[in-house]
Motif scaffolding. Structure first.
Motif, PDB file in Angstrom:
ATOM      1  N   LEU A   1     -68.525 -14.863  -6.658  1.00 25.71           N
ATOM      2  CA  LEU A   1     -68.600 -16.100  -5.409  1.00 25.71           C
ATOM      3  C   LEU A   1     -68.245 -15.499  -4.117  1.00 25.71           C
ATOM      4  CD1 LEU A   1     -66.784 -18.609  -7.870  1.00 25.71           C
ATOM      5  CD2 LEU A   1     -69.306 -18.801  -7.169  1.00 25.71           C
ATOM      6  N   PRO A   2     -68.644 -16.158  -3.129  1.00 27.11           N
ATOM      7  CA  PRO A   2     -68.297 -15.713  -1.752  1.00 27.11           C
ATOM      8  C   PRO A   2     -66.771 -16.003  -1.775  1.00 27.11           C
ATOM      9  CG  PRO A   2     -69.677 -17.740  -1.898  1.00 27.11           C
ATOM     10  CD  PRO A   2     -69.623 -17.174  -3.142  1.00 27.11           C
ATOM     11  N   VAL A   3     -66.140 -15.130  -0.888  1.00 24.85           N
ATOM     12  CA  VAL A   3     -64.600 -15.346  -0.666  1.00 24.85           C
ATOM     13  C   VAL A   3     -64.316 -15.248   0.683  1.00 24.85           C
ATOM     14  CG1 VAL A   3     -62.394 -14.539  -1.115  1.00 24.85           C
ATOM     15  CG2 VAL A   3     -64.343 -13.971  -2.979  1.00 24.85           C
ATOM     16  N   THR A   4     -63.528 -16.003   1.512  1.00 28.73           N
ATOM     17  CA  THR A   4     -63.215 -15.994   2.739  1.00 28.73           C
ATOM     18  C   THR A   4     -61.802 -15.475   2.846  1.00 28.73           C
ATOM     19  OG1 THR A   4     -62.726 -18.225   3.156  1.00 28.73           O
ATOM     20  CG2 THR A   4     -65.041 -17.319   3.455  1.00 28.73           C
ATOM     21  N   LYS A   5     -61.155 -15.065   4.036  1.00 33.25           N
ATOM     22  CA  LYS A   5     -59.925 -14.555   4.478  1.00 33.25           C
ATOM     23  C   LYS A   5     -58.993 -15.971   4.749  1.00 33.25           C
ATOM     24  CE  LYS A   5     -60.624  -9.827   5.422  1.00 33.25           C
ATOM     25  NZ  LYS A   5     -60.322  -8.701   6.502  1.00 33.25           N
ATOM     26  N   ALA A   6     -57.571 -15.759   4.452  1.00 24.70           N
ATOM     27  CA  ALA A   6     -56.938 -17.007   5.094  1.00 24.70           C
ATOM     28  C   ALA A   6     -56.597 -16.560   6.747  1.00 24.70           C
ATOM     29  CB  ALA A   6     -55.420 -16.909   4.513  1.00 24.70           C
ATOM     30  N   SER A   7     -56.130 -17.785   7.529  1.00 20.96           N
ATOM     31  CA  SER A   7     -55.879 -17.430   8.596  1.00 20.96           C
ATOM     32  C   SER A   7     -54.073 -17.412   8.813  1.00 20.96           C
ATOM     33  CB  SER A   7     -56.303 -18.479   9.504  1.00 20.96           C
ATOM     34  OG  SER A   7     -55.726 -18.604  10.582  1.00 20.96           O
ATOM     35  N   ILE A   8     -53.653 -16.345   9.280  1.00 24.12           N
ATOM     36  CA  ILE A   8     -52.310 -16.169   9.362  1.00 24.12           C
ATOM     37  C   ILE A   8     -51.682 -16.127  10.850  1.00 24.12           C
ATOM     38  CG2 ILE A   8     -51.963 -15.373   6.865  1.00 24.12           C
ATOM     39  CD1 ILE A   8     -51.815 -12.504   7.910  1.00 24.12           C
ATOM     40  N   THR A   9     -50.239 -16.255  10.965  1.00 25.57           N
ATOM     41  CA  THR A   9     -49.478 -16.223  12.074  1.00 25.57           C
ATOM     42  C   THR A   9     -47.945 -15.652  11.725  1.00 25.57           C
ATOM     43  OG1 THR A   9     -50.783 -18.173  13.437  1.00 25.57           O
ATOM     44  CG2 THR A   9     -48.537 -17.273  14.076  1.00 25.57           C
ATOM     45  N   VAL A  10     -47.635 -14.610  12.251  1.00 28.63           N
ATOM     46  CA  VAL A  10     -46.308 -14.208  12.107  1.00 28.63           C
ATOM     47  C   VAL A  10     -45.556 -15.002  13.072  1.00 28.63           C
ATOM     48  CG1 VAL A  10     -44.646 -12.213  11.761  1.00 28.63           C
ATOM     49  CG2 VAL A  10     -46.959 -11.988  10.983  1.00 28.63           C
ATOM     50  N   ASN A  11     -44.403 -15.562  12.770  1.00 22.98           N
ATOM     51  CA  ASN A  11     -43.447 -16.290  13.849  1.00 22.98           C
ATOM     52  C   ASN A  11     -42.138 -15.206  13.949  1.00 22.98           C
ATOM     53  OD1 ASN A  11     -45.308 -18.538  13.496  1.00 22.98           O
ATOM     54  ND2 ASN A  11     -44.340 -19.062  11.505  1.00 22.98           N
ATOM     55  N   THR A  12     -41.525 -15.707  14.730  1.00 22.43           N
ATOM     56  CA  THR A  12     -40.045 -15.174  15.046  1.00 22.43           C
ATOM     57  C   THR A  12     -39.231 -15.365  13.955  1.00 22.43           C
ATOM     58  OG1 THR A  12     -40.363 -15.671  17.277  1.00 22.43           O
ATOM     59  CG2 THR A  12     -38.107 -14.914  16.720  1.00 22.43           C
ATOM     60  N   PRO A  13     -38.509 -14.232  13.583  1.00 20.76           N
ATOM     61  CA  PRO A  13     -37.610 -14.442  12.404  1.00 20.76           C
ATOM     62  C   PRO A  13     -36.816 -15.876  12.488  1.00 20.76           C
ATOM     63  CG  PRO A  13     -37.692 -12.226  12.808  1.00 20.76           C
ATOM     64  CD  PRO A  13     -38.338 -12.958  14.085  1.00 20.76           C
ATOM     65  N   THR A  14     -36.370 -16.496  11.436  1.00 22.34           N
ATOM     66  CA  THR A  14     -35.718 -17.637  11.407  1.00 22.34           C
ATOM     67  C   THR A  14     -34.199 -17.257  11.676  1.00 22.34           C
ATOM     68  OG1 THR A  14     -37.148 -18.399   9.660  1.00 22.34           O
ATOM     69  CG2 THR A  14     -35.201 -19.778   9.875  1.00 22.34           C
ATOM     70  N   VAL A  15     -33.685 -16.406  11.160  1.00 24.14           N
ATOM     71  CA  VAL A  15     -32.370 -16.032  11.224  1.00 24.14           C
ATOM     72  C   VAL A  15     -32.079 -14.353  11.109  1.00 24.14           C
ATOM     73  CG1 VAL A  15     -30.085 -15.931   9.958  1.00 24.14           C
ATOM     74  CG2 VAL A  15     -31.475 -17.884   9.777  1.00 24.14           C
ATOM     75  N   ILE A  16     -31.367 -13.947  12.062  1.00 29.86           N
ATOM     76  CA  ILE A  16     -31.061 -12.540  12.164  1.00 29.86           C
ATOM     77  C   ILE A  16     -29.777 -12.323  12.325  1.00 29.86           C
ATOM     78  CG2 ILE A  16     -31.385 -10.370  13.620  1.00 29.86           C
ATOM     79  CD1 ILE A  16     -33.921 -11.335  14.826  1.00 29.86           C
ATOM     80  N   THR A  17     -29.043 -11.598  11.218  1.00 30.20           N
ATOM     81  CA  THR A  17     -27.623 -11.471  11.244  1.00 30.20           C
ATOM     82  C   THR A  17     -27.315  -9.778  11.348  1.00 30.20           C
ATOM     83  OG1 THR A  17     -27.254 -11.420   8.817  1.00 30.20           O
ATOM     84  CG2 THR A  17     -27.121 -13.527  10.157  1.00 30.20           C
ATOM     85  N   ASN A  18     -26.245  -9.388  11.163  1.00 35.26           N
ATOM     86  CA  ASN A  18     -25.986  -7.860  11.100  1.00 35.26           C
ATOM     87  C   ASN A  18     -26.400  -7.388  10.085  1.00 35.26           C
ATOM     88  OD1 ASN A  18     -23.938  -9.071   9.567  1.00 35.26           O
ATOM     89  ND2 ASN A  18     -22.333  -7.432  10.002  1.00 35.26           N
ATOM     90  N   ASN A  19     -26.937  -8.216   9.027  1.00 34.01           N
ATOM     91  CA  ASN A  19     -27.424  -7.574   7.768  1.00 34.01           C
ATOM     92  C   ASN A  19     -28.524  -8.083   7.152  1.00 34.01           C
ATOM     93  OD1 ASN A  19     -26.216  -9.562   6.712  1.00 34.01           O
ATOM     94  ND2 ASN A  19     -24.799  -8.349   5.378  1.00 34.01           N
ATOM     95  N   THR A  20     -28.992  -9.182   7.842  1.00 32.33           N
ATOM     96  CA  THR A  20     -30.193  -9.926   7.135  1.00 32.33           C
ATOM     97  C   THR A  20     -31.293 -10.271   8.121  1.00 32.33           C
ATOM     98  OG1 THR A  20     -28.653 -10.833   5.310  1.00 32.33           O
ATOM     99  CG2 THR A  20     -30.490 -12.029   5.920  1.00 32.33           C
ATOM    100  N   ILE A  21     -32.363 -10.199   7.842  1.00 34.41           N
ATOM    101  CA  ILE A  21     -33.427 -10.867   8.432  1.00 34.41           C
ATOM    102  C   ILE A  21     -34.206 -11.948   7.759  1.00 34.41           C
ATOM    103  CG2 ILE A  21     -35.412 -10.528   9.887  1.00 34.41           C
ATOM    104  CD1 ILE A  21     -34.493  -7.787  10.739  1.00 34.41           C
ATOM    105  N   ILE A  22     -34.503 -13.059   8.187  1.00 36.11           N
ATOM    106  CA  ILE A  22     -35.081 -13.982   7.467  1.00 36.11           C
ATOM    107  C   ILE A  22     -36.628 -14.080   8.113  1.00 36.11           C
ATOM    108  CG2 ILE A  22     -35.606 -16.311   6.636  1.00 36.11           C
ATOM    109  CD1 ILE A  22     -32.655 -16.672   6.143  1.00 36.11           C
ATOM    110  N   PHE A  23     -37.666 -13.374   7.478  1.00 32.18           N
ATOM    111  CA  PHE A  23     -38.774 -13.273   7.987  1.00 32.18           C
ATOM    112  C   PHE A  23     -39.570 -14.881   8.019  1.00 32.18           C
ATOM    113  CE2 PHE A  23     -38.613  -8.996   5.960  1.00 32.18           C
ATOM    114  CZ  PHE A  23     -38.452  -8.270   7.050  1.00 32.18           C
ATOM    115  N   ASN A  24     -40.499 -14.970   8.953  1.00 33.75           N
ATOM    116  CA  ASN A  24     -41.155 -16.435   9.054  1.00 33.75           C
ATOM    117  C   ASN A  24     -42.490 -16.289   9.329  1.00 33.75           C
ATOM    118  OD1 ASN A  24     -42.013 -18.970  10.164  1.00 33.75           O
ATOM    119  ND2 ASN A  24     -39.891 -19.524  10.050  1.00 33.75           N
ATOM    120  N   ALA A  25     -43.554 -16.671   8.548  1.00 35.10           N
ATOM    121  CA  ALA A  25     -45.039 -16.710   8.708  1.00 35.10           C
ATOM    122  C   ALA A  25     -45.721 -17.867   8.431  1.00 35.10           C
ATOM    123  CB  ALA A  25     -45.512 -15.522   8.064  1.00 35.10           C
TER     124      ALA A  25
END
Length: 135
Positions: A5-29
Motif C-alpha cells: 500500500l502507499p505510505v506517506t511520512k508524518a509531519s513533525i516539529t521539534v520544540n524547545t525543551p520543556t525543562v532543562i536542569t543541571n542533569n535532565t533535559i525534557i525533550f519536546n516535539a
C-alpha cells in the motif's frame, strides 16, 4: 502476497525543551500530522535519539543511529489500540546527564515498520540543548 500500500511520512516539529536542569533535559516535539498507510492515518513508532557526541548524531538514517554505541534511543511503539491516534505533543526526559553538558538530539516518526509495505519514517534536523551549571 498482497500488493504494498502507499505510505506517506508524518509531519513533525521539534520544540524547545520543556525543562532543562543541571542533569535532565525534557525533550519536546510535535507530530503535526500523522502519515498514512493506504490512505489511513497510522503511527507505528516514534521517539528521540540523543548523544553528547555531535559527530555520532550527524546521520539522518535511523538504522545507522540505532547502531552507534554513543547514541541513546528513547522509543515509543504503538499498538492496534492507539496507532491511529496522534499524540500531538511528545515529551520525554533524558536523565542522569552531567552539568553544563551539551546534548545533541533528533525526533523521529515511523508511519510504517511493516516490511509488507514501504518502511517509512521522518527524522528531524539535529538540535542541541545544554544542561545548566550547578551553582
Amino acid at each position: 502476497s498482497s500488493n504494498p500500500l502507499p505510505v506517506t511520512k508524518a509531519s513533525i516539529t521539534v520544540n524547545t525543551p520543556t525543562v532543562i536542569t543541571n542533569n535532565t533535559i525534557i525533550f519536546n516535539a510535535t507530530i503535526n500530522e500523522l502519515g498514512t498507510l493506504g490512505g489511513v492515518k497510522q503511527l507505528d513508532e516514534y521517539g528521540f535519539f540523543y548523544s553528547t557526541d555531535q559527530s555520532a548524531m550527524l546521520s539522518e538514517n535511523i538504522d545507522v543511529l540505532k547502531s552507534i554505541g554513543t547514541v541513546n534511543q528513547i522509543k515509543f511503539e504503538t499498538t492496534e489500540l492507539n496507532k491511529r491516534i496522534n499524540p500531538n505533543v511528545v515529551q520525554t526526559a533524558a536523565t542522569s546527564l552531567s552539568e553544563s553538558q551539551t546534548i545533541f538530539y533528533r525526533f523521529y516518526v515511523f508511519t510504517n515498520t511493516d516490511p509488507q509495505h514501504t518502511i517509512t519514517s521522518v527524522i528531524s534536523e539535529l538540535k542541541s540543548a545544554t544542561t545548566k551549571a550547578t551553582f
